[in-house]
Design a protein around this motif. Structure first.
Motif, PDB file in Angstrom:
ATOM      1  N   ALA A  32       6.784  16.972  -1.232  1.00 41.42           N
ATOM      2  CA  ALA A  32       7.659  17.662  -0.381  1.00 41.42           C
ATOM      3  C   ALA A  32       7.588  17.846   1.100  1.00 41.42           C
ATOM      4  O   ALA A  32       8.269  18.052   1.781  1.00 41.42           O
ATOM      5  N   LEU A  33       6.269  17.511   1.517  1.00 43.93           N
ATOM      6  CA  LEU A  33       5.619  17.686   2.661  1.00 43.93           C
ATOM      7  C   LEU A  33       4.701  16.749   2.913  1.00 43.93           C
ATOM      8  O   LEU A  33       3.565  16.897   2.377  1.00 43.93           O
ATOM      9  N   MET A  34       4.864  15.642   3.763  1.00 41.66           N
ATOM     10  CA  MET A  34       3.862  14.404   3.816  1.00 41.66           C
ATOM     11  C   MET A  34       3.725  14.162   5.237  1.00 41.66           C
ATOM     12  O   MET A  34       4.478  14.253   6.198  1.00 41.66           O
ATOM     13  N   GLY A  35       2.587  13.584   5.214  1.00 38.24           N
ATOM     14  CA  GLY A  35       2.156  12.969   6.888  1.00 38.24           C
ATOM     15  C   GLY A  35       2.819  11.738   7.030  1.00 38.24           C
ATOM     16  O   GLY A  35       2.704  10.700   6.202  1.00 38.24           O
ATOM     17  N   ALA A  36       3.214  11.675   8.197  1.00 39.93           N
ATOM     18  CA  ALA A  36       4.028  10.342   8.421  1.00 39.93           C
ATOM     19  C   ALA A  36       3.077   9.337   8.502  1.00 39.93           C
ATOM     20  O   ALA A  36       3.632   8.277   7.908  1.00 39.93           O
ATOM     21  N   ASP A  37       1.999   9.442   8.937  1.00 41.45           N
ATOM     22  CA  ASP A  37       0.864   8.035   8.957  1.00 41.45           C
ATOM     23  C   ASP A  37       0.926   7.607   7.565  1.00 41.45           C
ATOM     24  O   ASP A  37       0.837   6.509   7.478  1.00 41.45           O
ATOM     25  N   THR A  38       0.917   8.462   6.354  1.00 43.86           N
ATOM     26  CA  THR A  38       0.583   8.034   5.155  1.00 43.86           C
ATOM     27  C   THR A  38       1.856   7.320   4.527  1.00 43.86           C
ATOM     28  O   THR A  38       1.883   6.637   3.401  1.00 43.86           O
ATOM     29  N   LEU A  39       3.111   7.303   5.184  1.00 45.94           N
ATOM     30  CA  LEU A  39       4.413   6.807   4.600  1.00 45.94           C
ATOM     31  C   LEU A  39       4.357   5.524   5.425  1.00 45.94           C
ATOM     32  O   LEU A  39       5.134   4.669   4.675  1.00 45.94           O
ATOM     33  N   MET A  40       3.870   5.066   6.544  1.00 45.35           N
ATOM     34  CA  MET A  40       4.121   3.773   7.219  1.00 45.35           C
ATOM     35  C   MET A  40       3.436   2.822   6.442  1.00 45.35           C
ATOM     36  O   MET A  40       2.132   3.163   5.729  1.00 45.35           O
ATOM     37  N   GLY A  41       4.113   1.767   6.050  1.00 49.86           N
ATOM     38  CA  GLY A  41       3.616   0.650   5.279  1.00 49.86           C
ATOM     39  C   GLY A  41       4.138   0.890   3.584  1.00 49.86           C
ATOM     40  O   GLY A  41       4.153  -0.111   3.053  1.00 49.86           O
ATOM     41  N   ASN A  42       4.782   2.107   3.412  1.00 56.14           N
ATOM     42  CA  ASN A  42       5.268   2.074   2.019  1.00 56.14           C
ATOM     43  C   ASN A  42       6.398   1.236   1.965  1.00 56.14           C
ATOM     44  O   ASN A  42       7.233   0.805   2.617  1.00 56.14           O
ATOM     45  N   ASP A  43       6.336   0.722   0.632  1.00 54.82           N
ATOM     46  CA  ASP A  43       7.424  -0.267   0.404  1.00 54.82           C
ATOM     47  C   ASP A  43       8.814   0.204   0.126  1.00 54.82           C
ATOM     48  O   ASP A  43       8.929   1.524  -0.146  1.00 54.82           O
ATOM     49  N   VAL A  44       9.932  -0.291   0.350  1.00 55.77           N
ATOM     50  CA  VAL A  44      11.287   0.058   0.332  1.00 55.77           C
ATOM     51  C   VAL A  44      12.111  -0.918  -0.644  1.00 55.77           C
ATOM     52  O   VAL A  44      11.957  -2.322  -0.364  1.00 55.77           O
ATOM     53  N   VAL A  45      12.487  -0.460  -1.441  1.00 56.31           N
ATOM     54  CA  VAL A  45      13.294  -1.253  -2.622  1.00 56.31           C
ATOM     55  C   VAL A  45      14.820  -0.639  -2.618  1.00 56.31           C
ATOM     56  O   VAL A  45      15.150   0.318  -2.216  1.00 56.31           O
ATOM     57  N   ASN A  46      15.755  -1.469  -3.313  1.00 57.20           N
ATOM     58  CA  ASN A  46      17.042  -0.923  -3.535  1.00 57.20           C
ATOM     59  C   ASN A  46      17.389  -0.757  -4.778  1.00 57.20           C
ATOM     60  O   ASN A  46      16.454  -0.716  -5.614  1.00 57.20           O
ATOM     61  N   GLN A  47      18.660  -0.135  -5.290  1.00 53.92           N
ATOM     62  CA  GLN A  47      18.858   0.209  -6.502  1.00 53.92           C
ATOM     63  C   GLN A  47      18.578  -0.647  -7.452  1.00 53.92           C
ATOM     64  O   GLN A  47      18.512  -0.395  -8.907  1.00 53.92           O
TER      65      GLN A  47
ATOM     66  N   MET B 272       0.885  -1.288  -0.034  1.00 46.89           N
ATOM     67  CA  MET B 272      -0.178   0.059   0.011  1.00 46.89           C
ATOM     68  C   MET B 272       0.858   1.235  -0.010  1.00 46.89           C
ATOM     69  O   MET B 272       1.885   1.389   0.969  1.00 46.89           O
ATOM     70  N   ASN B 273       0.458   2.165  -0.696  1.00 44.43           N
ATOM     71  CA  ASN B 273       1.383   3.437  -0.897  1.00 44.43           C
ATOM     72  C   ASN B 273       0.646   4.622  -0.416  1.00 44.43           C
ATOM     73  O   ASN B 273      -0.598   4.566   0.300  1.00 44.43           O
ATOM     74  N   TYR B 274       1.333   5.837  -0.188  1.00 43.03           N
ATOM     75  CA  TYR B 274       0.726   6.880   0.304  1.00 43.03           C
ATOM     76  C   TYR B 274      -0.681   7.475  -0.081  1.00 43.03           C
ATOM     77  O   TYR B 274      -1.402   7.993   0.534  1.00 43.03           O
ATOM     78  N   GLU B 275      -0.831   7.099  -1.212  1.00 43.17           N
ATOM     79  CA  GLU B 275      -1.769   7.821  -2.079  1.00 43.17           C
ATOM     80  C   GLU B 275      -3.289   6.858  -1.720  1.00 43.17           C
ATOM     81  O   GLU B 275      -4.197   7.567  -1.474  1.00 43.17           O
ATOM     82  N   GLU B 276      -2.943   5.501  -1.498  1.00 44.62           N
ATOM     83  CA  GLU B 276      -3.879   4.787  -1.187  1.00 44.62           C
ATOM     84  C   GLU B 276      -4.204   4.851   0.766  1.00 44.62           C
ATOM     85  O   GLU B 276      -5.346   4.203   0.876  1.00 44.62           O
ATOM     86  N   ARG B 277      -3.227   5.307   1.252  1.00 44.25           N
ATOM     87  CA  ARG B 277      -3.484   5.548   2.730  1.00 44.25           C
ATOM     88  C   ARG B 277      -3.743   6.969   3.182  1.00 44.25           C
ATOM     89  O   ARG B 277      -3.248   7.426   4.188  1.00 44.25           O
ATOM     90  N   ASP B 278      -4.424   7.595   2.316  1.00 45.79           N
ATOM     91  CA  ASP B 278      -4.524   9.041   2.521  1.00 45.79           C
ATOM     92  C   ASP B 278      -6.054   9.372   3.152  1.00 45.79           C
ATOM     93  O   ASP B 278      -6.782   9.686   2.308  1.00 45.79           O
ATOM     94  N   PRO B 279      -6.133   9.382   4.297  1.00 39.27           N
ATOM     95  CA  PRO B 279      -7.605   9.652   5.017  1.00 39.27           C
ATOM     96  C   PRO B 279      -8.120  11.204   4.576  1.00 39.27           C
ATOM     97  O   PRO B 279      -9.272  11.297   4.727  1.00 39.27           O
ATOM     98  N   PHE B 280      -7.284  12.187   4.334  1.00 38.24           N
ATOM     99  CA  PHE B 280      -7.611  13.450   4.276  1.00 38.24           C
ATOM    100  C   PHE B 280      -7.496  14.020   2.839  1.00 38.24           C
ATOM    101  O   PHE B 280      -8.040  15.228   2.598  1.00 38.24           O
TER     102      PHE B 280
END
Length: 147
Positions: A31-46, A1-9
């Motif tokens: 440039a300025l994002m809510g911390a709650d919307t970032l939790m659960g975001n995937d992390v990948v490497n290069q 799930m990404n920040y657009e899908e976890r955006d209650p506001f």
């Protein structure tokens, strides 16, 4: 799930009738994002290999700066997962794919200093801070001017 899908506001909503992505004219955008919307975001490497997802964002309450993202790697359904405190400045937000990039090989992450849910490190300990930043090749945010 990404920040657009976890955006209650509706902060990062797409433009009406398009799939062009966030309407940066009507919200904080990437440039300025809510911390709650970032939790659960995937992390990948290069190399586009999955390294896990963001479980928590650690704020330094004295300075108001983000210190670390807690990354979960491995395990199944929360069992056996290892947690890693990754310096915030080691992560890059990939706005196109709505995820974070951490430039570390998967095998190196497996060997990184980590912890489990019951045994968190003392993140205020300067020796711990130095060792984590040394491992990821970053400088502590306390050594950098606020900008």
């Amino acid at each position: 799930m990404n920040y657009e899908e976890r955006d209650p506001f509706g902060i990062y909503s797409t433009k009406v009738g398009t799939s062009a992505g966030p309407d940066e004219s009507r919200g904080p955008g990437p440039a300025l994002m809510g911390a709650d919307t970032l939790m659960g975001n995937d992390v990948v490497n290069q190399n586009d290999e999955s390294l896990g997802d963001i479980k928590e964002i650690m704020l330094d309450m004295r300075s108001g700066r983000v210190g670390y993202a807690v990354l979960s790697f491995g395990g199944f359904l929360g069992m056996g997962e290892k947690l890693f405190a990754v310096p915030w400045n080691a992560l890059t937000l990939d706005t196109e794919h709505k995820r974070f990039v951490l430039n570390v090989d998967k095998d190196r992450l497996k060997d990184a200093p980590g912890f489990d849910k019951q045994h968190w490190p003392d993140m205020a300990d300067q020796a711990w801070t130095s060792s984590i930043h040394s491992y990821y090749g970053t400088k502590p945010y306390t050594d950098q001017p606020q900008g």
